[in-house]
Design a protein around this motif. Structure first.
Motif, PDB file in Angstrom:
ATOM      1  N   HIS A   1       0.622  -1.128   0.088  1.00 36.03           N
ATOM      2  CA  HIS A   1      -0.205   0.020   0.113  1.00 36.03           C
ATOM      3  C   HIS A   1       0.854   1.265   0.009  1.00 36.03           C
ATOM      4  CE1 HIS A   1      -3.568   2.451   0.570  1.00 36.03           C
ATOM      5  NE2 HIS A   1      -3.079   2.956   1.753  1.00 36.03           N
TER       6      HIS A   1
ATOM      7  N   THR B   1      -7.326   5.530  -0.678  1.00 38.11           N
ATOM      8  CA  THR B   1      -7.670   4.338  -1.095  1.00 38.11           C
ATOM      9  C   THR B   1      -7.397   3.191  -0.227  1.00 38.11           C
ATOM     10  OG1 THR B   1      -6.025   3.464  -2.636  1.00 38.11           O
ATOM     11  CG2 THR B   1      -7.671   5.170  -3.287  1.00 38.11           C
ATOM     12  N   THR B   2      -7.955   2.022  -0.374  1.00 35.57           N
ATOM     13  CA  THR B   2      -7.457   0.755   0.346  1.00 35.57           C
ATOM     14  C   THR B   2      -6.733  -0.209  -0.555  1.00 35.57           C
ATOM     15  OG1 THR B   2      -9.731  -0.504  -0.488  1.00 35.57           O
ATOM     16  CG2 THR B   2      -9.455   0.683   1.907  1.00 35.57           C
TER      17      THR B   2
ATOM     18  N   TYR C   1      -4.049  -2.047  -2.665  1.00 35.77           N
ATOM     19  CA  TYR C   1      -2.520  -2.622  -2.456  1.00 35.77           C
ATOM     20  C   TYR C   1      -2.160  -3.218  -4.053  1.00 35.77           C
ATOM     21  CZ  TYR C   1      -2.510  -3.128   2.591  1.00 35.77           C
ATOM     22  OH  TYR C   1      -2.443  -2.797   3.877  1.00 35.77           O
TER      23      TYR C   1
ATOM     24  N   PHE D   1      -9.662  -5.006   1.016  1.00 34.29           N
ATOM     25  CA  PHE D   1      -8.863  -4.088   0.170  1.00 34.29           C
ATOM     26  C   PHE D   1      -8.961  -4.229  -1.164  1.00 34.29           C
ATOM     27  CE2 PHE D   1      -6.967  -8.362   0.162  1.00 34.29           C
ATOM     28  CZ  PHE D   1      -6.491  -8.673  -0.945  1.00 34.29           C
TER      29      PHE D   1
END
Length: 308
Positions: free
Chosen positions: A193, A200-201, A203, A288
């Motif tokens: 991340h 944002t989430t 990855y 995520f």
């Protein structure tokens, strides 16, 4: 770990253009092509491309005829020859000097849109042409002066070269190579991340620019070690992707993780974790997100999932 082949082409690849480099130096041919009613122009306005059908979710590139393009060319923005599309000349022109270029164009021309928002929905050939135009115009608008002596430059080779008016140094479009890699250890992959993803989430795969005197494989190992503290063994090429946002080419790899402990570089990453295939397949349920569908990062992840 085995090499995982690319399952399909990346976005912005598969250009339909014959770049026809030999025609760039033919001033008479270029002059005639600029006035030819069959010639097409891909306009760029403040890094955006002209499209229609965006709101309906069916975007398509809008290429102007020579007559329609004359109005935006009169803004004295840079232009360049891109190549031949089924024998038709294709140019690009930057109309950023206009506060709003749409009133200069015929009705129904659509709107100027960020290419990254819709590239996954565009026909592949159109996305490639628009990316080509965007990248070349970004370079032209930011390289007006010589990097050696500071004097003004003038375009040559139909806009594909800039030549210094004082020292005659030639300057060519710049593309910065960056490696991007999915590190795999057993049935898990390493995703980070980034500090660039504050809201944002998401990855994503790790990535970084290639340094002078460094091979792609060496860059992969260095970047992963620097950003996540993970040792990398074998490195396998997957595919590449032009990324003119503003001026990169992404060289994609799958890489073998030799160590498991993670030590992140806080200037680069907020977090990094090992994820199982089940977690990645059901990423929303696990809280995520994954990279955008037009990115090579997403392709690296998807092809790893599909490999079994």
């Amino acid at each position: 770990m085995l090499s995982i082949p690319a399952s399909r082409p990346n976005a912005y690849t598969g250009s339909p253009l014959d770049r026809a480099g030999h025609l760039r130096e033919d001033a008479d041919w270029i002059h005639q092509a600029l006035a030819d009613p069959e010639t097409l122009f891909a306009p760029v306005w403040r890094a955006r491309s002209l499209m229609k059908g965006v709101e309906a979710g069916q975007p398509e590139a809008v290429l102007l005829t020579a007559a329609a393009a004359e109005a935006v060319r009169m803004q004295d923005g840079p232009w360049a020859f891109l190549g031949l599309w089924d024998g038709r000349p294709v140019f690009t022109v930057d109309c950023s000097a206009a506060e709003d270029p749409l009133p200069l164009l015929p009705d129904g021309m659509g709107a100027f849109t960020d290419l990254r928002q819709v590239a996954g929905l565009l026909p592949p050939g159109e996305a490639s042409v628009l990316a080509h135009a965007r990248g070349l115009m970004h370079w032209r608008t930011r390289h007006r002066f010589c990097g050696a002596c500071g004097a003004p430059c003038t375009p040559r080779s139909a806009g594909n070269v800039m030549v210094c008016t004082a020292c005659n140094a030639q300057h060519f479009p710049r593309t910065d190579p960056a490696v991007i890699m999915l590190v795999v250890r057993g049935d898990r992959c390493l995703l980070g991340h980034s500090q660039r993803f504050p809201n944002t989430t998401m990855y994503s795969t790790l990535a970084g620019f290639v340094e002078p005197g460094e091979s792609f494989e060496e860059a992969v190992r260095r970047e992963v070690k620097e950003e996540a503290g993970v040792e990398v063994g074998d490195v396998f090429y997957h595919s590449s992707q032009p990324w003119p946002f503003p001026s990169s080419i992404m060289i994609g790899f799958h890489a073998e993780g030799l160590s498991e402990a993670i030590t992140i570089d806080p200037e680069e990453l907020r977090d990094a974790r090992w994820f199982t295939k089940d977690e990645v397949r059901n990423h929303q349920a696990h809280g995520f997100g994954l990279p955008r569908v037009d990115s090579i990062a997403r392709r690296l992840i998807e092809d790893w999932l599909e490999a079994g």
